[in-house]
Write a protein that holds these residues in place. Structure first.
Motif, PDB file in Angstrom:
ATOM      1  N   LYS A 109      47.444 106.617  84.641  1.00 43.32           N
ATOM      2  CA  LYS A 109      46.135 106.695  84.008  1.00 43.32           C
ATOM      3  C   LYS A 109      46.252 107.233  82.586  1.00 43.32           C
ATOM      4  CE  LYS A 109      43.794 105.617  87.791  1.00 43.32           C
ATOM      5  NZ  LYS A 109      42.953 104.413  87.905  1.00 43.32           N
ATOM      6  N   HIS A 136      39.053 100.903  84.770  1.00 44.59           N
ATOM      7  CA  HIS A 136      38.966 100.041  85.952  1.00 44.59           C
ATOM      8  C   HIS A 136      39.507 100.763  87.192  1.00 44.59           C
ATOM      9  CE1 HIS A 136      38.908  96.469  88.445  1.00 44.59           C
ATOM     10  NE2 HIS A 136      40.126  96.793  88.841  1.00 44.59           N
ATOM     11  N   GLU A 137      38.724 100.709  88.275  1.00 41.84           N
ATOM     12  CA  GLU A 137      39.122 101.343  89.531  1.00 41.84           C
ATOM     13  C   GLU A 137      39.008 100.390  90.718  1.00 41.84           C
ATOM     14  OE1 GLU A 137      40.506 104.178  89.885  1.00 41.84           O
ATOM     15  OE2 GLU A 137      40.141 105.205  87.986  1.00 41.84           O
ATOM     16  N   ARG A 149      32.687 107.836  81.279  1.00 38.14           N
ATOM     17  CA  ARG A 149      31.894 107.335  82.405  1.00 38.14           C
ATOM     18  C   ARG A 149      30.488 107.925  82.404  1.00 38.14           C
ATOM     19  NH1 ARG A 149      37.107 108.021  85.550  1.00 38.14           N
ATOM     20  NH2 ARG A 149      37.866 105.905  85.927  1.00 38.14           N
ATOM     21  N   ARG A 159      35.783 110.889  96.176  1.00 42.33           N
ATOM     22  CA  ARG A 159      36.717 109.822  95.830  1.00 42.33           C
ATOM     23  C   ARG A 159      35.970 108.571  95.379  1.00 42.33           C
ATOM     24  NH1 ARG A 159      41.731 111.232  98.001  1.00 42.33           N
ATOM     25  NH2 ARG A 159      41.660 112.972  99.493  1.00 42.33           N
ATOM     26  N   LYS A 160      36.738 107.548  95.025  1.00 44.17           N
ATOM     27  CA  LYS A 160      36.136 106.303  94.543  1.00 44.17           C
ATOM     28  C   LYS A 160      35.819 105.340  95.674  1.00 44.17           C
ATOM     29  CE  LYS A 160      40.749 104.406  93.618  1.00 44.17           C
ATOM     30  NZ  LYS A 160      41.697 103.990  92.571  1.00 44.17           N
ATOM     31  N   GLY A 217      47.582 109.141  89.977  1.00 46.89           N
ATOM     32  CA  GLY A 217      47.056 109.128  88.616  1.00 46.89           C
ATOM     33  C   GLY A 217      48.116 109.056  87.537  1.00 46.89           C
ATOM     34  N   ARG A 247      38.305 110.090  80.290  1.00 56.90           N
ATOM     35  CA  ARG A 247      37.778 109.019  81.143  1.00 56.90           C
ATOM     36  C   ARG A 247      36.435 109.418  81.761  1.00 56.90           C
ATOM     37  NH1 ARG A 247      43.144 109.076  82.648  1.00 56.90           N
ATOM     38  NH2 ARG A 247      42.773 109.952  84.717  1.00 56.90           N
ATOM     39  N   ASN A 267      32.692 108.559  91.133  1.00 52.02           N
ATOM     40  CA  ASN A 267      33.059 109.671  92.000  1.00 52.02           C
ATOM     41  C   ASN A 267      31.872 110.479  92.520  1.00 52.02           C
ATOM     42  OD1 ASN A 267      35.683 109.761  89.813  1.00 52.02           O
ATOM     43  ND2 ASN A 267      36.100 109.643  92.004  1.00 52.02           N
ATOM     44  N   TYR A 278      32.090  98.238  94.337  1.00 49.96           N
ATOM     45  CA  TYR A 278      31.298  99.269  93.662  1.00 49.96           C
ATOM     46  C   TYR A 278      29.819  99.148  94.028  1.00 49.96           C
ATOM     47  CZ  TYR A 278      28.818 101.705  89.922  1.00 49.96           C
ATOM     48  OH  TYR A 278      27.958 102.530  89.225  1.00 49.96           O
TER      49      TYR A 278
END
Length: 297
Positions: free
Chosen positions: A206, A275-276, A236, A121-122, A203, A232, A100, A282
């Motif tokens: 999640k 996992h996203e 990270r 955002r991702k 979410g 989470r 993020n 990525y």
């Protein structure tokens, strides 16, 4: 006590304090000793846990505050850990690994060092639409066997405040180091509403890492909600720190690429929680963000 006797006693007490014979101020707690005591208390959990590595994750939620803590042993000498992380530019490389984080640049002025960090955002985003947080960078303590680094912002992104990332470390035998990472923030009403909206939409499935029971099939049931969210993100950030330390000996030109590959691999060890997106997406996004990071915005 008679008034005259009381007066004499008080005069004697003041005289003793003035000469320094007694009345010394209470000794300040030794943060290194406190961290070592925590290490000893977590010995069994560090040996055996769900992460299959010497790591313990804790989280806490109050009506207006969220906090995640990770305690871990890393296979790097204390000197290497201290040297690697006692540098605001290195912290920007660490933070940018997080999915993020869209941008980070260290700025040093008369008031100290600040990290300009955009958190979004991702997916790839223009900086003009991504919320920014200004994190004050400070070395709170530094000795040959202990250090503490704090990143702090009074106002954080998306309705948060008291935004804090704290890392402390103490030397261990056999060229190892014990780390403690804290990630915490407060939320106002707007932030709470935004968080709840996220948790009941994209979410909703999640989860975090804390096991709160068992499902019907015997599989662990993990904590969800805002505590799952803070767990989470704490993980990270920890994996970003560990990844950066692991790549410290790589040539500067290849270091960040090695970090990207290693961070994604580390995250994918916990797919249920972390996992996203796929690896190629990525890597492409982060390579572009790393190039953008070289310019001041």
């Amino acid at each position: 006590m008679h008034k005259r006797n009381w007066s004499n006693w008080l005069s004697c007490l003041l005289l003793i304090c003035a000469t320094g014979v007694a009345c010394a101020a209470p000794a300040k707690p030794d943060p290194a000793a406190i961290l070592r005591a925590k290490y000893a208390s977590l010995a069994e959990q560090l040996r055996q846990n769900q992460f299959k590595r010497p790591l313990v994750l804790e989280s806490a939620e109050t009506p207006n505050h969220l906090k995640g803590d990770i305690y871990a042993i890393v296979d790097y000498p204390f000197g290497a850990v201290s040297t690697g992380l006692d540098n605001p530019d290195h912290w920007c490389d660490v933070l940018l690994l997080h999915i993020n984080t869209k941008y980070c640049h260290a700025m040093t002025g008369q008031g100290g060092t600040t990290l300009r960090v955009n958190i979004g955002r991702k997916t790839p985003e223009k900086l003009s639409i991504v919320p920014r947080v200004e994190l004050d960078y400070s070395v709170a303590a530094a000795t040959p066997e202990y250090f503490e680094i704090v990143l702090y912002a009074k106002d954080g992104p998306l309705g948060t405040s008291d935004y804090r990332i704290l890392l402390e470390a103490v030397a261990l035998p056999n060229s190892k180091t014990f780390l403690h990472l804290t990630y915490s923030y407060a939320m106002n009403f707007t932030g709470r509403v935004a968080m709840q909206t996220y948790l009941v939409t994209i979410g909703r499935d999640k989860v975090g890492f804390t096991v709160i029971g068992k499902q019907a099939d015997g599989q662990p049931e993990y904590i969800g909600g805002v505590r799952g969210l803070v767990e989470r993100n704490t993980m990270r950030y920890y994996l970003a720190i560990d990844t950066f330390l692991g790549a410290a000996r790589a040539a500067p030109a290849a270091r960040f690429e090695k970090c990207l590959q290693a961070w994604f691999t580390a995250v994918e060890r916990y797919p249920r929680q972390l996992h996203e997106i796929d690896r190629d997406a990525y890597l492409e996004m982060k390579r572009a963000e790393y190039l953008r990071q070289q310019t001041v915005y």
